[in-house]
Design a protein around this motif. Structure first.
Motif, PDB file in Angstrom:
ATOM      1  N   CYS A  81       0.854  -1.193   0.000  1.00  0.00           N
ATOM      2  CA  CYS A  81       0.000   0.000   0.000  1.00  0.00           C
ATOM      3  C   CYS A  81       0.893   1.248   0.000  1.00  0.00           C
ATOM      4  CB  CYS A  81      -0.862   0.061   1.260  1.00  0.00           C
ATOM      5  SG  CYS A  81      -1.856  -1.406   1.536  1.00  0.00           S
ATOM      6  N   GLY A  82       0.349   2.334  -0.477  1.00  0.00           N
ATOM      7  CA  GLY A  82       0.997   3.648  -0.372  1.00  0.00           C
ATOM      8  C   GLY A  82       2.391   3.675  -0.968  1.00  0.00           C
ATOM      9  N   THR A  83       3.304   4.251  -0.198  1.00  0.00           N
ATOM     10  CA  THR A  83       4.691   4.368  -0.665  1.00  0.00           C
ATOM     11  C   THR A  83       5.304   3.005  -0.947  1.00  0.00           C
ATOM     12  OG1 THR A  83       5.062   6.489   0.405  1.00  0.00           O
ATOM     13  CG2 THR A  83       6.992   5.097   0.120  1.00  0.00           C
ATOM     14  N   SER A  84       4.986   2.015  -0.138  1.00  0.00           N
ATOM     15  CA  SER A  84       5.541   0.674  -0.356  1.00  0.00           C
ATOM     16  C   SER A  84       5.067   0.113  -1.698  1.00  0.00           C
ATOM     17  CB  SER A  84       5.133  -0.261   0.786  1.00  0.00           C
ATOM     18  OG  SER A  84       5.672   0.213   2.001  1.00  0.00           O
ATOM     19  N   ILE A  95       5.425  -5.925   0.598  1.00  0.00           N
ATOM     20  CA  ILE A  95       6.336  -4.864   1.044  1.00  0.00           C
ATOM     21  C   ILE A  95       5.612  -4.016   2.087  1.00  0.00           C
ATOM     22  CG2 ILE A  95       7.847  -2.971   0.310  1.00  0.00           C
ATOM     23  CD1 ILE A  95       7.546  -3.962  -2.574  1.00  0.00           C
ATOM     24  N   SER A  96       6.226  -3.832   3.243  1.00  0.00           N
ATOM     25  CA  SER A  96       5.603  -3.003   4.273  1.00  0.00           C
ATOM     26  C   SER A  96       6.641  -2.487   5.259  1.00  0.00           C
ATOM     27  CB  SER A  96       4.549  -3.815   5.038  1.00  0.00           C
ATOM     28  OG  SER A  96       4.015  -3.055   6.103  1.00  0.00           O
ATOM     29  N   SER A 106       6.027  -0.838   8.139  1.00  0.00           N
ATOM     30  CA  SER A 106       5.617  -1.137   9.521  1.00  0.00           C
ATOM     31  C   SER A 106       5.489  -2.635   9.759  1.00  0.00           C
ATOM     32  CB  SER A 106       4.268  -0.479   9.811  1.00  0.00           C
ATOM     33  OG  SER A 106       3.274  -1.010   8.941  1.00  0.00           O
ATOM     34  N   THR A 139       0.407  -3.361   8.271  1.00  0.00           N
ATOM     35  CA  THR A 139      -0.690  -2.868   7.439  1.00  0.00           C
ATOM     36  C   THR A 139      -1.738  -3.965   7.226  1.00  0.00           C
ATOM     37  OG1 THR A 139       0.817  -1.313   6.415  1.00  0.00           O
ATOM     38  CG2 THR A 139      -1.203  -1.794   5.200  1.00  0.00           C
ATOM     39  N   VAL A 151       5.281  10.319   9.568  1.00  0.00           N
ATOM     40  CA  VAL A 151       4.211   9.574   8.885  1.00  0.00           C
ATOM     41  C   VAL A 151       4.518   9.462   7.383  1.00  0.00           C
ATOM     42  CG1 VAL A 151       1.781   9.747   8.181  1.00  0.00           C
ATOM     43  CG2 VAL A 151       2.406   9.945  10.592  1.00  0.00           C
ATOM     44  N   ALA A 152       5.130  10.495   6.838  1.00  0.00           N
ATOM     45  CA  ALA A 152       5.508  10.434   5.421  1.00  0.00           C
ATOM     46  C   ALA A 152       6.735   9.527   5.287  1.00  0.00           C
ATOM     47  CB  ALA A 152       5.832  11.834   4.910  1.00  0.00           C
ATOM     48  N   SER A 153       6.573   8.482   4.516  1.00  0.00           N
ATOM     49  CA  SER A 153       7.624   7.492   4.375  1.00  0.00           C
ATOM     50  C   SER A 153       8.728   8.016   3.452  1.00  0.00           C
ATOM     51  CB  SER A 153       6.991   6.232   3.792  1.00  0.00           C
ATOM     52  OG  SER A 153       7.852   5.151   3.931  1.00  0.00           O
ATOM     53  N   GLN A 212      13.686  -0.002   0.614  1.00  0.00           N
ATOM     54  CA  GLN A 212      12.903  -1.085  -0.024  1.00  0.00           C
ATOM     55  C   GLN A 212      13.412  -1.295  -1.453  1.00  0.00           C
ATOM     56  OE1 GLN A 212       9.065   0.755   0.436  1.00  0.00           O
ATOM     57  NE2 GLN A 212       8.591  -0.313   2.347  1.00  0.00           N
ATOM     58  N   LEU A 226       2.364  11.839  -3.918  1.00  0.00           N
ATOM     59  CA  LEU A 226       1.825  11.377  -2.628  1.00  0.00           C
ATOM     60  C   LEU A 226       2.461  12.158  -1.469  1.00  0.00           C
ATOM     61  CD1 LEU A 226       0.142   9.424  -0.857  1.00  0.00           C
ATOM     62  CD2 LEU A 226       2.011   7.780  -1.037  1.00  0.00           C
ATOM     63  N   LYS A 227       3.776  12.353  -1.551  1.00  0.00           N
ATOM     64  CA  LYS A 227       4.462  13.089  -0.477  1.00  0.00           C
ATOM     65  C   LYS A 227       3.879  14.486  -0.325  1.00  0.00           C
ATOM     66  CE  LYS A 227       5.943  10.645   1.230  1.00  0.00           C
ATOM     67  NZ  LYS A 227       6.210   9.236   1.098  1.00  0.00           N
ATOM     68  N   GLU A 287       0.136  14.330   1.134  1.00  0.00           N
ATOM     69  CA  GLU A 287      -0.122  13.934   2.520  1.00  0.00           C
ATOM     70  C   GLU A 287       0.402  14.916   3.551  1.00  0.00           C
ATOM     71  OE1 GLU A 287       1.371  10.134   3.888  1.00  0.00           O
ATOM     72  OE2 GLU A 287       3.170  10.318   2.687  1.00  0.00           O
TER      73      GLU A 287
HETATM   74  O1  M6R Z   1       3.910   0.308   6.723  1.00  0.00           O
HETATM   75  P1  M6R Z   1       3.556   0.188   5.275  1.00  0.00           P
HETATM   76  O2  M6R Z   1       4.744   0.299   4.369  1.00  0.00           O
HETATM   77  O3  M6R Z   1       2.790  -1.080   4.985  1.00  0.00           O
HETATM   78  O4  M6R Z   1       2.591   1.397   4.989  1.00  0.00           O
HETATM   79  C1  M6R Z   1       1.976   1.564   3.748  1.00  0.00           C
HETATM   80  C2  M6R Z   1       1.350   2.938   3.628  1.00  0.00           C
HETATM   81  O5  M6R Z   1       0.354   3.113   4.609  1.00  0.00           O
HETATM   82  C3  M6R Z   1       2.384   4.059   3.740  1.00  0.00           C
HETATM   83  O6  M6R Z   1       3.417   3.925   2.813  1.00  0.00           O
HETATM   84  C4  M6R Z   1       1.731   5.436   3.559  1.00  0.00           C
HETATM   85  O7  M6R Z   1       1.252   5.573   2.264  1.00  0.00           O
HETATM   86  C5  M6R Z   1       2.714   6.540   3.930  1.00  0.00           C
HETATM   87  N1  M6R Z   1       2.091   7.515   4.784  1.00  0.00           N
HETATM   88  C6  M6R Z   1       3.274   7.246   2.727  1.00  0.00           C
HETATM   89  O8  M6R Z   1       4.142   8.256   3.057  1.00  0.00           O
END
Ligand code: M6R
Length: 366
Positions: free
Chosen positions: A58-61, A104-105, A107, A110, A156-158, A165, A242-243, A246
């Motif tokens: 999801c998201g950045t991953s 890919i995650s 955290s 997710t 929070v912003a990855s 990754q 996305l960056k 968010e």
């Molecule tokens: O922990 P994860 O890599 O699974 O999280 C996935 C997304 O929730 C995460 O990348 C989110 O999009 C970030 N806030 C992006 O900066």
């Protein structure tokens, strides 16, 4: 705890040279021409016999997964599909025991990604995790995996999760390419050496910070922005958008540059900032002509270019340079200025950079 930086995000952006090094330390043995990764070595047959690799995230991953799709197909010649975990899990996907699923995650918590893993396991696929948080649920639920070793990511912003990754996934692609014999020995060795050069090149990309701050000042009041890239840098365009969304709450969209003419070009006028990734390798001439199309419609162009670029400099309103590298490794450099840009714009707009509204660091709800 922020190590002298004002925000975790900035600290984590600046940590990237070291984080990338930590990711390949002990794995990339360039002088011996070796990539050692226990999770792959122990399951080599699964990867070698796989019909295809399915990447879920999801998201950045998910954006890192898209970059990986290019590198796996380009270098290791393995078919890859990349899916949002949330879509994959609900669409009755065709999965067999001949498939390898890579989750890919950052955290490792997710919820949608975890559910996709469970589904793939039920159907007999081999499931490999790329996580940052050691001991996280996803790292425990997968059959094998590789940690990114980026260190804690608090913002929070990855940021550093994304580049580490990509580093892990590039190592896997190179390792499989070598095993399959689809990459020449000399190219393989050049890749290993170039990967070792990446941290110092990221360091150099970070030197544009002051220039980026000035660019941020110009565009901080924009209400919409476009991000364009092609090939390996198309996912970077998505990630850049996305960056910005968010943390600065500016509406931004990423597109493959060539898709402009199929609709989004209608949005271009003198108020639209367009961030274009136009590095020398990879469809450069095509991107230059995309830039010309935007310019003739009076769009503002901010281009990420290779050091020493001349042609784009002539056309763009601002250029930000990154060092030259192999096309497939450019995302590790081109993403850096876009991270800094979002940071500065968010700060100038008075936003809470590390804890943007409505968002949580790990999304453990479905
Ligand atoms: O922990 P994860 O890599 O699974 O999280 C996935 C997304 O929730 C995460 O990348 C989110 O999009 C970030 N806030 C992006 O900066």
């Amino acid at each position: 705890e922020k190590g002298g930086y004002d925000h975790f995000m900035l600290k984590e952006i600046y940590e990237q040279p070291r984080a990338i090094q930590d990711t390949y330390r002990g794995r990339l043995l360039a002088d011996q021409g070796l990539i050692k990764m226990a999770g792959i070595d122990d399951n080599l047959e699964k990867f070698m016999n796989a019909n295809r690799i399915i990447i879920v995230a999801c998201g950045t991953s998910w954006h890192a997964g898209l970059v990986a799709e290019y590198i796996f197909e380009d270098i290791a010649r393995i078919p890859v599909e990349v899916e949002y975990a949330s879509e994959f899990r609900y669409r009755n996907p065709v999965i067999t025991d001949k498939d390898v699923l890579i989750a890919i995650s950052q955290s490792g918590e997710t919820a949608d990604t975890l559910a996709a893993i469970k589904l793939a396991k039920e159907k007999g696929a081999f499931v490999f995790g790329v996580c940052n948080v050691v001991g996280s649920t996803i790292s425990r639920e997968t059959d094998a995996g590789a940690y990114t070793h980026a260190g804690p990511e608090i913002g929070v912003a990855s940021t550093k999760a994304f580049t580490t990754q990509i580093t892990v996934l590039s190592l896997i692609a190179l390792k499989l390419a070598k095993e399959k014999g689809v990459l020449s020995k000399s190219k393989y060795h050049e890749f290993l050496t170039e990967l070792e050069n990446i941290p110092s090149k990221v360091e150099r990309a970070l030197l544009s910070n002051e220039l980026i701050e000035k660019v941020a000042e110009v565009y901080k009041d924009a209400t919409n922005c476009l991000y364009l890239g092609r090939g390996y840098n198309f996912p970077v365009a998505l990630e850049g958008a996305l960056k910005l969304k968010e943390i600065s709450y500016i509406h931004a969209e990423g597109y493959p540059a060539a898709e402009m003419k199929h609709g989004p070009i209608a949005l271009i006028d003198e108020h639209m900032p367009v961030f274009v990734i136009a590095t020398k390798k990879g469809h450069y001439e095509k991107v230059v002509s995309n830039i010309q199309e935007i310019k003739s419609r009076k769009g503002k162009i901010i281009a990420i270019v290779t050091e020493g670029d001349e042609a784009v400099k002539e056309l763009a309103d601002h250029v930000i340079e990154v060092p030259e590298t192999f096309e497939s490794l450019t995302p590790l450099l081109t993403t850096i200025p876009l991270q800094l840009l979002s940071y500065h714009i968010a700060l100038m707009r008075g936003c809470n950079v590390d804890q943007p509204r409505n968002l949580a660091k790990s999304v453990t709800v479905e």
